[in-house]
Write a protein that holds these residues in place. Structure first.
Motif, PDB file in Angstrom:
ATOM      1  N   ARG A   1       0.818  -1.209   0.000  1.00 27.88           N
ATOM      2  CA  ARG A   1       0.000   0.000   0.000  1.00 27.88           C
ATOM      3  C   ARG A   1       0.854   1.261   0.000  1.00 27.88           C
ATOM      4  O   ARG A   1       0.365   2.356  -0.310  1.00 27.88           O
ATOM      5  CB  ARG A   1      -0.956  -0.003   1.203  1.00 27.88           C
ATOM      6  N   LEU A   2       2.144   1.120   0.349  1.00 31.95           N
ATOM      7  CA  LEU A   2       3.053   2.264   0.308  1.00 31.95           C
ATOM      8  C   LEU A   2       3.641   2.494  -1.075  1.00 31.95           C
ATOM      9  O   LEU A   2       4.292   3.515  -1.302  1.00 31.95           O
ATOM     10  CB  LEU A   2       4.182   2.073   1.329  1.00 31.95           C
ATOM     11  N   LEU A   3       3.439   1.551  -1.979  1.00 27.70           N
ATOM     12  CA  LEU A   3       3.921   1.715  -3.350  1.00 27.70           C
ATOM     13  C   LEU A   3       3.001   2.658  -4.126  1.00 27.70           C
ATOM     14  O   LEU A   3       1.792   2.707  -3.887  1.00 27.70           O
ATOM     15  CB  LEU A   3       3.958   0.371  -4.075  1.00 27.70           C
ATOM     16  N   GLY A   4       3.582   3.375  -5.090  1.00 25.74           N
ATOM     17  CA  GLY A   4       2.767   4.187  -5.976  1.00 25.74           C
ATOM     18  C   GLY A   4       1.877   3.319  -6.863  1.00 25.74           C
ATOM     19  O   GLY A   4       2.172   2.145  -7.094  1.00 25.74           O
ATOM     20  N   ARG A   5       0.794   3.883  -7.347  1.00 27.36           N
ATOM     21  CA  ARG A   5      -0.152   3.129  -8.170  1.00 27.36           C
ATOM     22  C   ARG A   5       0.490   2.582  -9.439  1.00 27.36           C
ATOM     23  O   ARG A   5       0.060   1.555  -9.961  1.00 27.36           O
ATOM     24  CB  ARG A   5      -1.336   4.017  -8.545  1.00 27.36           C
ATOM     25  N   ARG A   6       1.513   3.264  -9.933  1.00 20.52           N
ATOM     26  CA  ARG A   6       2.214   2.803 -11.135  1.00 20.52           C
ATOM     27  C   ARG A   6       2.806   1.414 -10.939  1.00 20.52           C
ATOM     28  O   ARG A   6       2.806   0.574 -11.860  1.00 20.52           O
ATOM     29  CB  ARG A   6       3.335   3.812 -11.464  1.00 20.52           C
ATOM     30  N   VAL A   7       3.269   1.139  -9.735  1.00 17.86           N
ATOM     31  CA  VAL A   7       4.063  -0.059  -9.466  1.00 17.86           C
ATOM     32  C   VAL A   7       3.283  -1.128  -8.703  1.00 17.86           C
ATOM     33  O   VAL A   7       3.513  -2.331  -8.878  1.00 17.86           O
ATOM     34  CB  VAL A   7       5.330   0.331  -8.653  1.00 17.86           C
ATOM     35  N   ARG A   8       2.354  -0.707  -7.868  1.00 20.51           N
ATOM     36  CA  ARG A   8       1.714  -1.603  -6.902  1.00 20.51           C
ATOM     37  C   ARG A   8       1.157  -2.890  -7.515  1.00 20.51           C
ATOM     38  O   ARG A   8       1.444  -3.983  -7.000  1.00 20.51           O
ATOM     39  CB  ARG A   8       0.616  -0.857  -6.160  1.00 20.51           C
ATOM     40  N   PRO A   9       0.356  -2.830  -8.582  1.00 20.56           N
ATOM     41  CA  PRO A   9      -0.194  -4.098  -9.099  1.00 20.56           C
ATOM     42  C   PRO A   9       0.864  -5.052  -9.611  1.00 20.56           C
ATOM     43  O   PRO A   9       0.713  -6.274  -9.499  1.00 20.56           O
ATOM     44  CB  PRO A   9      -1.141  -3.642 -10.222  1.00 20.56           C
TER      45      PRO A   9
ATOM     46  N   LEU B   1      12.538  -5.156  -8.986  1.00 21.43           N
ATOM     47  CA  LEU B   1      13.299  -4.015  -9.502  1.00 21.43           C
ATOM     48  C   LEU B   1      12.922  -3.722 -10.944  1.00 21.43           C
ATOM     49  O   LEU B   1      12.820  -2.550 -11.345  1.00 21.43           O
ATOM     50  CB  LEU B   1      14.796  -4.288  -9.372  1.00 21.43           C
ATOM     51  N   GLN B   2      12.723  -4.761 -11.747  1.00 23.36           N
ATOM     52  CA  GLN B   2      12.271  -4.539 -13.127  1.00 23.36           C
ATOM     53  C   GLN B   2      10.967  -3.748 -13.139  1.00 23.36           C
ATOM     54  O   GLN B   2      10.768  -2.855 -13.974  1.00 23.36           O
ATOM     55  CB  GLN B   2      12.078  -5.874 -13.840  1.00 23.36           C
ATOM     56  N   ALA B   3      10.066  -4.073 -12.196  1.00 25.43           N
ATOM     57  CA  ALA B   3       8.807  -3.335 -12.107  1.00 25.43           C
ATOM     58  C   ALA B   3       9.042  -1.903 -11.640  1.00 25.43           C
ATOM     59  O   ALA B   3       8.456  -0.953 -12.184  1.00 25.43           O
ATOM     60  CB  ALA B   3       7.847  -4.058 -11.169  1.00 25.43           C
ATOM     61  N   PHE B   4       9.902  -1.725 -10.634  1.00 28.79           N
ATOM     62  CA  PHE B   4      10.167  -0.380 -10.130  1.00 28.79           C
ATOM     63  C   PHE B   4      10.678   0.539 -11.244  1.00 28.79           C
ATOM     64  O   PHE B   4      10.277   1.698 -11.339  1.00 28.79           O
ATOM     65  CB  PHE B   4      11.227  -0.426  -9.023  1.00 28.79           C
TER      66      PHE B   4
ATOM     67  N   GLY C   1       5.077   1.297 -16.670  1.00 28.68           N
ATOM     68  CA  GLY C   1       4.643   2.482 -17.397  1.00 28.68           C
ATOM     69  C   GLY C   1       5.490   2.854 -18.593  1.00 28.68           C
ATOM     70  O   GLY C   1       5.093   3.715 -19.384  1.00 28.68           O
ATOM     71  N   ARG C   2       6.646   2.224 -18.757  1.00 22.27           N
ATOM     72  CA  ARG C   2       7.486   2.504 -19.925  1.00 22.27           C
ATOM     73  C   ARG C   2       6.971   1.750 -21.150  1.00 22.27           C
ATOM     74  O   ARG C   2       6.423   0.653 -21.022  1.00 22.27           O
ATOM     75  CB  ARG C   2       8.932   2.057 -19.679  1.00 22.27           C
ATOM     76  N   SER C   3       7.206   2.297 -22.303  1.00 21.51           N
ATOM     77  CA  SER C   3       6.832   1.587 -23.529  1.00 21.51           C
ATOM     78  C   SER C   3       7.847   0.507 -23.866  1.00 21.51           C
ATOM     79  O   SER C   3       7.504  -0.505 -24.497  1.00 21.51           O
ATOM     80  CB  SER C   3       6.721   2.576 -24.696  1.00 21.51           C
ATOM     81  N   HIS C   4       9.113   0.707 -23.436  1.00 23.95           N
ATOM     82  CA  HIS C   4      10.160  -0.285 -23.684  1.00 23.95           C
ATOM     83  C   HIS C   4      11.005  -0.434 -22.412  1.00 23.95           C
ATOM     84  O   HIS C   4      11.581   0.544 -21.931  1.00 23.95           O
ATOM     85  CB  HIS C   4      11.056   0.135 -24.849  1.00 23.95           C
TER      86      HIS C   4
ATOM     87  N   ARG D   1       5.631  -8.853 -19.195  1.00 23.92           N
ATOM     88  CA  ARG D   1       5.711  -8.292 -20.552  1.00 23.92           C
ATOM     89  C   ARG D   1       5.947  -6.789 -20.510  1.00 23.92           C
ATOM     90  O   ARG D   1       6.703  -6.248 -21.316  1.00 23.92           O
ATOM     91  CB  ARG D   1       4.431  -8.620 -21.311  1.00 23.92           C
ATOM     92  N   GLU D   2       5.311  -6.111 -19.557  1.00 20.66           N
ATOM     93  CA  GLU D   2       5.490  -4.661 -19.479  1.00 20.66           C
ATOM     94  C   GLU D   2       6.843  -4.287 -18.896  1.00 20.66           C
ATOM     95  O   GLU D   2       7.456  -3.303 -19.320  1.00 20.66           O
ATOM     96  CB  GLU D   2       4.377  -4.035 -18.632  1.00 20.66           C
ATOM     97  N   CYS D   3       7.318  -5.075 -17.939  1.00 14.95           N
ATOM     98  CA  CYS D   3       8.483  -4.668 -17.147  1.00 14.95           C
ATOM     99  C   CYS D   3       9.784  -5.366 -17.541  1.00 14.95           C
ATOM    100  O   CYS D   3      10.836  -5.069 -16.963  1.00 14.95           O
ATOM    101  CB  CYS D   3       8.205  -4.899 -15.668  1.00 14.95           C
TER     102      CYS D   3
END
Length: 299
Positions: A35-43, A152-155, A159-162, A106-108
């Motif tokens: 819950r302390l993570l930003g919404r970008r990373v949390r899921p 770390l890959q997620a952090f 949100g990046r395209s690549h 796939r995203e991270c």
């Protein structure tokens, strides 16, 4: 026009909700840190840890309780690993937890170089009960350090395209924080692992005097990880600091607790205090002594 997701977007959301439910059911401490993570990373972090938890449960009791022997557990692990790799490739799995993980992978930029060592360590739990230095290090790398690298890959990449490769200092910090988490849990669960699962990850039954050296190693890893935390993206630092400080507190308690007592825990009120401290922006507590050192606020 309705904002309600449909099609693949609805399936993705349902899968990620399932991953969040797994985490909430198994770890209140981890759910709090998330819950302390930003919404970008949390899921993404929830998706990673949900898969890790499912794999853990295959080898840590529930599968055995259902009647599976070691060979059957390895078969289930093989099937799960193949499903994960196929889902990363295709973008879809009928297993909701696997699908959620694949969305994040796939995203991270999480690939087979991290997935394969993780499942290799999970299979090790079905093949051996004692470890020497080499097998211990390989097990910790696959079961914990690569999980830190996945996060770390997620952090870095959510949100990046690549996806891009993380900084080497961050990668070292992620590995060492994961190793510290794992070895703290080895010590906390030492008696249960030996009695219930027949496992000895640290060979302390033969050399109990080595326990202090393990705690020294944990503290060195926590210190190295703390030095890297300020380099993380801002929306990740609070959560990682809270997790770091929780395990630093566990390490302090392990250092002053005999091996004959109950499983070492941190009281809920202190967990909340550590989370609040992290939320306020304080740097990770130091791990070079029995008491936390005074720290400065970091942005």
């Amino acid at each position: 026009m309705s904002d309600t997701p449909t099609g693949l977007a609805l399936y993705n959301k349902t899968a990620q909700d399932a991953a969040a439910a797994v985490i909430a059911a198994y770890s209140t401490s981890f759910a709090l840190a998330c819950r302390l993570l930003g919404r970008r990373v949390r899921p993404h972090v929830r998706n990673i840890y949900a898969l890790v938890r499912v794999a853990d449960e295959i080898v840590d009791g529930p599968a055995s309780d259902a009647g599976l022997d070691a060979a059957s557990e390895r078969k289930v692990l093989d099937e799960l690993e193949n499903d994960v790799l196929a889902a990363i490739d295709s973008g879809f799995s009928a297993n909701l937890v696997v699908h959620a993980f694949a969305v994040s992978a796939r995203e991270c930029g999480i690939g087979a170089d991290l997935v394969n060592p993780f499942f290799s360590s999970m299979r090790t739990d079905t093949l051996r009960t004692e470890h020497d230095t080499a097998s211990h290090n390989a097990y910790v790398y696959g079961s914990a350090e690569v999980v830190g690298l996945m996060c770390l890959q997620a952090f870095v990449n959510a949100g990046r395209s690549h996806p891009v490769a993380p900084d080497a200092t961050l990668a070292d910090g992620a590995r060492r924080l994961g190793a510290a988490f794992q070895e703290v849990n080895f010590l906390r669960d030492e008696q249960d692992d030996r009695a219930r699962l027949g496992r000895d990850y640290l060979d302390l039954a033969a050399q109990p005097e080595a326990r202090l050296a393990v705690i020294d190693r944990i503290d060195a890893d926590l210190a190295a990880a703390a030095a890297a935390i300020p380099l993380l993206p801002a929306d990740c630092r609070r959560a990682v600091t809270a997790a770091h400080d929780l395990f630093a507190e566990l390490s302090r308690r392990l250092r002053r607790t005999s091996t004959d007592g109950a499983r070492v825990r941190v009281p809920d009120h202190l967990k909340l205090l550590l989370a609040a401290r992290a939320w306020a922006g304080f740097a990770p507590t130091r791990t070079d002594g029995p008491e936390p050192a005074r720290s400065e606020v970091v942005s």
